[in-house]
Design a protein around this motif. Sequence first.
Motif, PDB file in Angstrom:
ATOM      1  N   ASP A  35       1.008  -1.374   0.170  1.00  0.00           N
ATOM      2  CA  ASP A  35      -0.031   0.117   0.192  1.00  0.00           C
ATOM      3  C   ASP A  35       0.384   0.833   0.460  1.00  0.00           C
ATOM      4  O   ASP A  35       2.595   1.461   0.759  1.00  0.00           O
ATOM      5  CB  ASP A  35      -0.991   0.239   1.244  1.00  0.00           C
ATOM      6  N   PHE A  70      -1.046  -3.509  -3.438  1.00  0.00           N
ATOM      7  CA  PHE A  70      -2.365  -3.358  -2.623  1.00  0.00           C
ATOM      8  C   PHE A  70      -3.281  -4.064  -2.364  1.00  0.00           C
ATOM      9  O   PHE A  70      -4.122  -5.013  -3.030  1.00  0.00           O
ATOM     10  CB  PHE A  70      -2.482  -2.189  -3.636  1.00  0.00           C
ATOM     11  N   HIS A  77      -4.948   3.906   0.943  1.00  0.00           N
ATOM     12  CA  HIS A  77      -4.124   2.981   0.348  1.00  0.00           C
ATOM     13  C   HIS A  77      -3.851   3.127  -0.797  1.00  0.00           C
ATOM     14  O   HIS A  77      -2.342   2.663  -1.786  1.00  0.00           O
ATOM     15  CB  HIS A  77      -4.737   1.272   0.539  1.00  0.00           C
TER      16      HIS A  77
END
Length: 560
Positions: A35, A70, A77
Amino acid sequence: MTREARVRISPLGGVGEVGKNSTLVELAEEMLIVDAGVKFPETELHGVDLVVCDYSYIADRLDSLVGIVFTHGHEDHIGGLPYLIMQLDPHDPIPIYGTPLTLGLISVKLKEHGLLGRVIQYAIRDGQRSRLGPFEIEPIAVNHSIPDAVGLVIRTPAGVLFHTGDFKFDPTPVEGRTTDNERLRQLGDEGVLALLSDCVRVEQPGWTASELGVREALEQLIGLAPGRVLVTTFASNIGRLREVVRSAHKLGRKTSIVGRSMEENLRVARDLGFMNVPEGSLVDLRDLNDLPPEKVVLLSTGSQGEPTSVLSRIARGDHPLVKIQPNDTVIFSASPVPGNEESVARSIDNLFRRGARVIYQMIDPRVHVSGHASREELKHLLDLVRPKYLVPLHGEHRMLWLFRELAAECGIPRENVFLTEIGDVVAFGEAGAQREEPISSGSVLVDGLTIGEVTNVVLRDRRRLAADGVVFVSVTLDRETGELLSGPDFVSRGFLQLSSEETDGLFEEARERVCEALEGDERRQPDVNYLVGKVRDTLNSFVYERTRRRPMILPRITEV
């Protein structure tokens, strides 16, 4: 523990704060990032648009980065990825990994910044394993307030890590996808060395309410509304936006989107099959003019009260296409992110002033539920995964601390729970876990098109200007002798609101003080820098003596 069997975890953001989530995982000489988010600025960060992580440690070791993975498509994020790339020197495209919807939303952001060519995208799916250098990643389905969210199993020679991403255990999710309990139980049987877990709702007892209840509440409120309905929520809350469109269609209303980011996100979701709504239910905003108000629903950005957002402009009455009308109902289907409470309250007040009926969580709790696990769900996670070590993430310090206490109740020794600050390093291996020297880290401030140019000095000046204003003073001197030829003349902004007589009196005294200081200087020093300092010091002392305020003093010395 040997170097080859040690994995290092470093939060680059998201601990001691809510937002800009980003975690670095290192093994030997290779690095993986999970992230790259952004955070809304606090009110004291005057003029700052966003706060992102400091990736200087990555920039110095870019050849060691095997990829960025991610967990889902929320701003906290993915929103920092463009600014991460901007902090790096020109380089080969970076491999990024995410589920299809997450990558779609990332592509929109990178395209806006002209950075789409700086990455190579790889789609990942539940249960599919991928090799990134020494790391093997496996996504596990989790339920959150956006579709296609995952937690990440990260297998290393040192042991298995599990990063939850953002999650909750919703038994009745509107899109039919819940957190994969069975796979988490199997992971626990396999053995988890360290759990890296979201804990932002650890203060909330019980289980987080289901999204199904929000859908039912919004449908009821839309059905009872006498006129137009405007629903505002996060632009990335795809599932909730979809359900509003479906409910509106069921009640005989057409829906239109107001806000570019929401339009882009829904376009991506629709292209990827995450926005299945009845044909003709979504229409262009201009086409609503021919419909009676009771047949209209608007979906809008601005649930966080951002000053430039669509909803804030509507609330101020300066949106070109949407004006609040009698019988309008505005529903805030979101809760304020910490730090945004004042701006959200301002938007609500302005909407009431314009005659709207405003519904928000404090007066009807059903209009929003969190996408994060509450206390009992966190216990349930620990029971399923049974980690040896725990690193709480995604929370302010009290939340990290409370999660450690909760973990202790569930049988995890307190010494096996690591509370971290941004940049801390914890190394895990078969022989145990230990803290190591922190890495360079922190926050980078984004202001308009600039990144990292807003330093502490700039912020200090902005705070001073906001608090006490500025006074400009101009003086003209003889270049050769230093003799005062004209002035001092004063202009102030944001300093004091006095009558013209009081202002003239104050500045007349200030003029006398500056003249005395310059004419009393036996050296008659013509050096401009010296004179600027002399004028500034004289005025600082005088103004504080008379007003107990410290405006910024900006002298301008002209030599002729």
